[in-house]
Write an enzyme that holds these catalytic residues in place. Structure first.
Site, short mmCIF file in Angstrom:
data_model
loop_
_atom_site.label_atom_id
_atom_site.label_comp_id
_atom_site.label_asym_id
_atom_site.label_seq_id
_atom_site.Cartn_x
_atom_site.Cartn_y
_atom_site.Cartn_z
N LYS A 47 -4.40 30.10 -4.27
CA LYS A 47 -3.96 31.48 -4.50
C LYS A 47 -3.48 31.64 -5.95
O LYS A 47 -2.43 31.16 -6.33
CB LYS A 47 -2.82 31.88 -3.56
N GLU B 268 6.25 22.15 -9.09
CA GLU B 268 6.50 22.16 -10.54
C GLU B 268 7.25 23.44 -10.82
O GLU B 268 6.68 24.52 -10.72
CB GLU B 268 5.19 22.24 -11.33
N CYS C 221 6.76 26.28 -18.89
CA CYS C 221 7.85 25.69 -18.10
C CYS C 221 8.58 24.66 -18.94
O CYS C 221 9.76 24.39 -18.71
CB CYS C 221 7.31 25.09 -16.82
N GLU D 274 16.48 30.15 -17.47
CA GLU D 274 15.13 30.14 -18.04
C GLU D 274 14.77 31.58 -18.39
O GLU D 274 14.74 32.45 -17.53
CB GLU D 274 14.15 29.60 -16.99
P1 NAI Z 1 6.86 33.27 -9.03
O1 NAI Z 1 7.43 31.95 -8.73
O2 NAI Z 1 7.28 34.43 -8.17
O3 NAI Z 1 5.25 33.20 -8.96
C1 NAI Z 1 4.47 32.03 -9.00
C2 NAI Z 1 3.43 32.04 -7.88
O4 NAI Z 1 4.11 32.05 -6.63
C3 NAI Z 1 2.52 33.28 -7.87
O5 NAI Z 1 1.23 32.90 -7.45
C4 NAI Z 1 3.16 34.15 -6.82
O6 NAI Z 1 2.26 35.05 -6.21
C5 NAI Z 1 3.64 33.12 -5.83
N1 NAI Z 1 4.73 33.56 -4.94
C6 NAI Z 1 5.71 34.47 -5.20
N2 NAI Z 1 6.51 34.62 -4.14
C7 NAI Z 1 6.04 33.79 -3.18
C8 NAI Z 1 6.45 33.48 -1.84
N3 NAI Z 1 7.50 34.08 -1.27
N4 NAI Z 1 5.75 32.57 -1.15
C9 NAI Z 1 4.68 31.94 -1.69
N5 NAI Z 1 4.25 32.20 -2.95
C10 NAI Z 1 4.92 33.12 -3.68
O7 NAI Z 1 7.16 33.61 -10.54
P2 NAI Z 1 7.20 35.05 -11.25
O8 NAI Z 1 7.93 36.01 -10.38
O9 NAI Z 1 5.83 35.40 -11.65
O10 NAI Z 1 8.06 34.73 -12.53
C11 NAI Z 1 9.49 34.69 -12.45
C12 NAI Z 1 10.03 33.58 -13.30
O11 NAI Z 1 9.61 32.34 -12.78
C13 NAI Z 1 9.56 33.56 -14.73
O12 NAI Z 1 10.28 34.43 -15.54
C14 NAI Z 1 9.80 32.12 -15.09
O13 NAI Z 1 11.16 31.93 -15.39
C15 NAI Z 1 9.49 31.39 -13.81
N6 NAI Z 1 8.11 30.84 -13.82
C16 NAI Z 1 7.95 29.52 -14.06
C17 NAI Z 1 6.68 28.99 -14.15
C18 NAI Z 1 6.44 27.56 -14.43
O14 NAI Z 1 5.42 27.22 -15.00
N7 NAI Z 1 7.29 26.67 -14.01
C19 NAI Z 1 5.48 29.84 -14.04
C20 NAI Z 1 5.76 31.21 -13.71
C21 NAI Z 1 7.04 31.68 -13.64
#
Ligand code: NAI
Ligand code: MG
Length: 501
Positions: free
Chosen positions: A196, A271, A305, A402
């Site tokens: 996904k 991660e 990240c 972050e």
């Molecule tokens: P997120 O963690 O919500 O999204 C990442 C993935 O998880 C996306 O595919 C999303 O559709 C999915 N997701 C979201 N809610 C979910 C749930 N309840 N169950 C299963 N999958 C779910 O991150 P978001 O909202 O895009 O970004 C928020 C913050 O997260 C960013 O500002 C950053 O600080 C952090 N982040 C960190 C990343 C990393 O590489 N470690 C990458 C993206 C965001």
């Protein structure tokens, strides 16, 4: 400031892909979501809609998991030799290479990142991942075991078997490369997958899906369902017939994944976020350290990240480092990611733009000094200026959280004792990466041992390589991707003992 951002022309292949009606990939076929719903995909530099993709949800995830289960248990994939699997994984790397420019353009358009970086890092990193992981298909050995009660009449050994149906949920900061990091080792191990992509950046994964079909992977081995986290993502992480979920994203959602996985105790690897320190010692080559620590935070608009978001400079060089990083920030060319001269694009979304500008506001209120940047750029698209916040301290929200934007918090230190240095470096709930800038290799390697982080870089930052295990301590995650370690994610160990009677 009124800055008109125009989208540079795309090449013919990316143009042709964009013009398609996008579908999701289930059981080798391109289909609409069961609900018929779609959602819009946006160019974050211009806010133009560049396409619509299916809004997959629980119903589509169910179909995809069924297809993945069938492909895992029977049929050509289940019977495929490691050699042939290896060849397919390698071939997918070749296909990525053949379509590298097109994929880089789609990535720059969808995510906003500079196209030159997309080509040399995201796409090249994905090619390299498939070529590296292809070799693991034929190296998944068990061991013979000398059992402790052996009287010479035992033959004991282990087998390494694919874990089964894997759900992979990936973020938007490196859309194609995150898909590659997840898919390549799982395929090499013989798993089947439901992927996904992030809702902000679904395009490169769908184009990748076409290449997966072209490479000749049997139907159902890779299924790609675009959709939102709360619907498709949640359904995948709680699905009772998924054996393992691999996630990259926020620490907050990582914790939700762990809870969702409890139903069938599926295996989980994570991660998550970071707040990585970059520590500059007085003896560092300052030209290298300044350019390197600036790149550590401004690269990919700070949406890494591992971003070096807490910069610590010894007080004897603090002014020089602050000035130097600010000068690097001023050199950055901001604009549409598809323009090859640009090296800082927009943030990925309005949500991310609001988050970063909120932190800029809070940093100011808490008394950080804005040395350069600190504002949005232009009045169209999700741009923010590369920003240096000086005179920050451990209690500020900008230092604790972050930010995921091009915003560095600089602090001076005057400790010479490495334990004291490690203490401030470790003063975070995260532990993904740290960088150490010094000419004294003894100091560098001793400090590397004291820092609680999964990856340590010496005189570099944001390093990654398919052979180099990557992951986090503390709330930065569970498990390691890449290297031989990633095979732990995608295999189970089976122990066999035979009594030679
Ligand atoms: P997120 O963690 O919500 O999204 C990442 C993935 O998880 C996306 O595919 C999303 O559709 C999915 N997701 C979201 N809610 C979910 C749930 N309840 N169950 C299963 N999958 C779910 O991150 P978001 O909202 O895009 O970004 C928020 C913050 O997260 C960013 O500002 C950053 O600080 C952090 N982040 C960190 C990343 C990393 O590489 N470690 C990458 C993206 C965001
Ligand atoms: Mg979210």
């Amino acid at each position: 400031m009124n800055i008109a951002i125009r989208r540079p022309t795309l090449g013919p292949d990316a143009t042709a892909f964009l013009a398609k009606e996008h579908k999701i990939l289930i059981d080798g076929k391109w289909v609409a979501a069961q609900s018929g719903q779609t959602f819009a995909v946006e160019d974050p530099a211009t806010q133009e809609v560049i396409g619509h993709v299916p809004a997959g949800d629980k119903a589509d995830i169910d179909l995809a998991v069924k297809a993945a289960r069938r492909a895992f248990e029977s049929g050509p994939w289940a019977r495929m030799t490691p050699r042939d699997r290896s060849r397919l994984v390698w071939k997918l790397g070749d296909l990525l290479e053949q379509h590298a420019d097109e994929l880089a353009e789609l990535e720059a358009l969808d995510n906003g990142k500079p196209v030159t970086n997309a080509r040399k890092d995201d796409v090249q990193g994905s090619i390299d991942m498939f070529h590296y992981m292809a070799g693991w298909s034929t190296r998944l050995n068990g061991e013979t075991i000398t059992v402790s009660k052996s009287d010479g009449n035992w033959h004991a050994y282990t087998l390494r078997e694919p874990v089964g149906v894997v759900g992979q949920i990936i973020p938007w900061n490196f859309p194609l490369m995150m898909a590659a990091w997840k898919l390549a080792p799982a395929l090499a191990a013989g798993c089947t997958i439901v992927l996904k992509p992030a809702e902000q950046t679904p395009l490169s994964a769908l184009r990748f899906g076409e290449l997966i079909v072209e490479a000749g992977f049997p139907a159902g081995v890779v299924n790609i369902v675009t959709g939102f986290g709360e619907t498709a993502g949640a359904a995948l992480s709680e699905h009772p017939d998924v054996d393992k979920v691999a996630f990259t994203g926020s620490t907050e959602v990582g914790k939700l994944i762990v809870k969702a996985a409890a139903g069938n105790l599926k295996r989980v690897s994570l991660e998550l976020g970071g707040k990585s320190p970059a520590i500059v010692f007085p003896d560092a080559d300052l030209d290298v350290a300044i350019a390197g620590t600036a790149d550590a935070i401004f690269y990919n608009q700070g949406q890494c990240c591992t971003a070096g978001s807490r910069l610590f400079a010894h007080k004897s060089i603090y002014d020089k480092v602050v000035e130097g990083v600010a000068a690097e920030a001023k050199k950055v060319r901001i604009g549409h990611g598809l323009d090859p001269k640009v090296n800082l694009g927009p943030l990925v979304s309005k949500e991310q733009h609001d988050r970063v500008t909120g932190f800029l506001e809070s940093g100011r209120k808490e008394g950080a000094e804005v040395v350069t940047g600190g504002k949005v750029h232009g009045n169209q698209g999700y741009f923010v200026e590369p920003t240096v916040l000086a005179k920050t301290n451990r209690d500020m929200r900008v230092v604790r959280n972050e930010i995921f934007g091009p915003v560095v918090c600089v602090q001076a230190y005057d400790d010479d004792d490495l334990d004291a240095v490690a203490k401030f470096a470790n003063d975070t709930e995260y532990g993904l990466q740290a960088s150490i800038w010094t000419r004294n290799l003894k100091v560098a390697h001793l400090l590397a041992r004291k820092i609680k982080a999964g990856t340590i870089c010496i005189n570099t930052h944001n390093f990654g390589d398919p052979a180099w295990p990557f992951g986090g301590y503390k709330q930065s995650g569970w498990g390691r991707e890449m290297g031989k370690e990633v095979m732990e994610h995608y295999t189970e160990v089976k122990s066999v003992a035979a009594k030679l009677v």
